[in-house]
Design an enzyme around this catalytic site. Structure first.
Site, PDB file in Angstrom:
ATOM      1  N   GLU A 190       0.786  -1.223   0.000  1.00 45.45           N
ATOM      2  CA  GLU A 190       0.000   0.000   0.000  1.00 45.45           C
ATOM      3  C   GLU A 190       0.826   1.285   0.000  1.00 45.45           C
ATOM      4  O   GLU A 190       0.751   2.098   0.930  1.00 45.45           O
ATOM      5  CB  GLU A 190      -0.988  -0.015   1.174  1.00 45.45           C
ATOM      6  CG  GLU A 190      -1.997  -1.149   1.042  1.00 45.45           C
ATOM      7  CD  GLU A 190      -3.029  -1.206   2.156  1.00 45.45           C
ATOM      8  OE1 GLU A 190      -2.808  -0.572   3.214  1.00 45.45           O
ATOM      9  OE2 GLU A 190      -4.050  -1.892   1.974  1.00 45.45           O
ATOM     10  N   GLU A 311      -5.774  -7.420  -1.963  1.00 45.80           N
ATOM     11  CA  GLU A 311      -6.550  -7.376  -0.723  1.00 45.80           C
ATOM     12  C   GLU A 311      -7.965  -6.916  -1.017  1.00 45.80           C
ATOM     13  O   GLU A 311      -8.168  -5.942  -1.743  1.00 45.80           O
ATOM     14  CB  GLU A 311      -5.937  -6.419   0.305  1.00 45.80           C
ATOM     15  CG  GLU A 311      -4.700  -6.917   1.001  1.00 45.80           C
ATOM     16  CD  GLU A 311      -4.233  -5.958   2.101  1.00 45.80           C
ATOM     17  OE1 GLU A 311      -5.042  -5.122   2.570  1.00 45.80           O
ATOM     18  OE2 GLU A 311      -3.049  -6.042   2.484  1.00 45.80           O
TER      19      GLU A 311
END
Length: 523
Positions: A190, A311
């Site tokens: 991320e 995810e």
């Protein structure tokens, strides 16, 4: 002893419910092939057959325990058997660079996992990969955090340099060079904030950093897939999920010296995790497909490269979340994309997991929602190791299991300033216990801070905590007391009308039985 017997009985019950496996039980499981890319597909490097990665993340090795969570309640093989039986073919394994150096790990019940006694974090990683191989599961290593305390915007920090990041990846590439079970490296979890895509600023350009790391890794093992997440902000300045913006790939793709190895990986979540603008669009949820096409789906439809949605997850409690998951599952199916569900663990504060807090019982509603893209397998659920004689008690610690552990499953509640909280002891084993703390804010309440506390006689230390920071006052005494305060998402996500679920593990001779909970909230 009683908890050990109950664990064995639970294993027997689940073995019956899951059936008897055709899956290999030893390291002699069929060798999985190396993979490569071909246009928008991931394929078997030998046969060219298309492979769709269906993964779930089993986290913990990125936290200060430096071991997959849940090994206080189950064995490593039991976890892998569950994952394979649910229909997954891959495990995404988050880790931190800090943990790679640790000579010991925490929160592992060595009575259940005797081979992990005194194991280093890298030895635990070896064991995870070996267990995955038994069940024909592939593994993707995910550099989730540099230090075990928190994620980072960029791929480096003041403590963990870019050179450390790359050298650790090269070390892992060498360590698993001859193990095709490990198919790919998710370079950094991320990227966000200052991270840019192809902006040309060396300190911020995530695309350029990914190419440096990917090329370095391939000097050690050229067969690995290099998984590259997006950034938060596109060139137009508009934001999306951390790591979720891959619009820059259209004009500036990641190019490596070794061809056909790049896989792009966005993350995608529902409104219960964060209320993005598109969830309030009057066209919702029909607006989602066009949104995904723009952000990352075009990479597949234009045959640029494969996409692995690294995810996505939800507690699946709200109507909005249910609509979102239904649309995403259908999108993944239609586009034939690879994906990873967050998470296998039940102790994810944002999303919960695929198991309930006992680490045995499956979340059937979630698995039913994933059914269009999952094919469950008939996998043997291995029994726990045979119980060993209980050690003799010392004055400070009673013999484990000498009486039933009545603390597990008991809850106490408290409220303060428009917020209610429930504390539950979810697991207990000799010398440690785990709690779950659920907090709910009333409509109209804006929380600035919160602190929960309770008595825990004999508690000595905080083993790990997620969504909050904890400390033990008067450790090791009869008057020991634990205090925990919300941090990161455990505070930020407690907004008006919302709920957060946080948790922790403590070192203590036994878990407290229904301790009165005190809650203090500042608005």
């Amino acid at each position: 002893m009683l908890r050990r017997v109950l664990a064995v009985l639970a294993a027997v019950v689940l073995t019956a419910s899951l059936g008897v496996a055709s899956t290999p039980d030893t390291a002699d499981a069929a060798t999985l092939p190396w993979l490569r890319t071909q246009g928008s597909k991931i394929v078997d490097a030998s046969s060219g057959k298309t492979v769709t990665l269906k993964a779930t993340s089993w986290f913990g090795m990125e936290t200060d325990t430096c071991a997959p969570h849940g090994l206080w309640s189950i064995t490593l093989d039991q976890g892998m058997a569950q994952i394979a039986g649910m229909g997954f073919n891959t495990v995404r394994l988050p880790f931190s660079n800090e943990c790679l150096t640790k000579r010991s790990v925490g929160s592992v019940n060595t009575a259940l996992n005797p081979t992990l006694a005194k194991a280093s974090a890298l030895s635990v990683m070896d064991a995870v990969i070996a267990s995955a191989r038994k069940y024909n599961l592939r593994v993707i290593l995910d550099r989730h955090r540099p230090g075990s305390d928190a994620q980072s915007e960029l791929w480096y920090t003041k403590t963990y340099s870019e050179s450390r990041w790359i050298s650790d990846w090269k070390m892992l590439a060498k360590r698993y060079k001859n193990q095709p079970t490990v198919i790919g490296f998710d370079l950094h979890n991320e990227p966000r904030g200052k991270a840019c895509w192809g902006c040309g600023v060396t300190s911020r350009d995530w695309r350029a950093a990914a190419m440096r790391a990917g090329n370095a890794i391939h000097t050690v093992n050229s067969r690995l897939l290099i998984i590259v997440e997006g950034v938060q902000y596109g060139s137009d300045g508009k934001g999306t999920w951390w790591g979720g913006n891959l619009t820059g790939v259209k004009s500036k793709p990641v190019t490596l010296k070794v061809k056909n190895r790049v896989v792009y990986s966005p993350h995608e979540y529902p409104s219960s995790v964060f209320d993005q603008p598109w969830f309030r669009d009057k066209r919702y949820p029909e607006n989602l497909r066009a949104l995904w096409d723009k952000q990352w789906g075009y990479i597949v439809t234009k045959n640029i490269a494969p996409v692995f949605v690294g995810e996505f997850g939800t507690k699946l409690q709200s109507s909005s979340d249910k609509k979102w998951l239904s649309k995403l599952v259908q999108y993944l199916k239609d586009r034939r994309m690879s994906w990873a569900y967050w998470s296998f663990n039940p102790n994810s504060g944002d999303t919960g997991g695929l198991l309930k807090d006992d680490w045995y019982t499956r979340e059937k509603t979630k698995l039913a929602a994933l059914k269009p893209i999952l094919t469950p397998r008939n996998v043997r659920y291995p029994a726990a190791p045979a119980p060993t004689p209980a050690p003799q008690p010392s004055p400070q610690q009673p013999a484990p299991g000498s009486t039933p552990d009545l603390s597990v499953g008991k809850s106490t509640s408290a409220s303060s300033n428009g917020v209610s909280a429930t504390l539950t002891v979810t697991s207990s084993w000799p010398s440690k216990y785990q709690i779950a703390l659920a907090l709910m804010a009333s409509s109209g309440v804006k929380v600035r801070s919160w602190t929960a506390s309770w008595a825990s006689p004999g508690a000595t230390a905080v083993d790990s905590a997620w969504g909050m920071s904890c400390r033990v006052a008067s450790p090791g005494t009869a008057s020991a007391r634990i205090s925990c305060s919300g941090t990161e998402w455990g505070l930020a996500n407690l907004t008006q009308g919302s709920r957060v679920d946080v948790g922790a593990i403590f070192a203590a001779p036994k878990a407290p039985a229904s301790p009165p909970l005190t809650l203090s909230v500042t608005r």
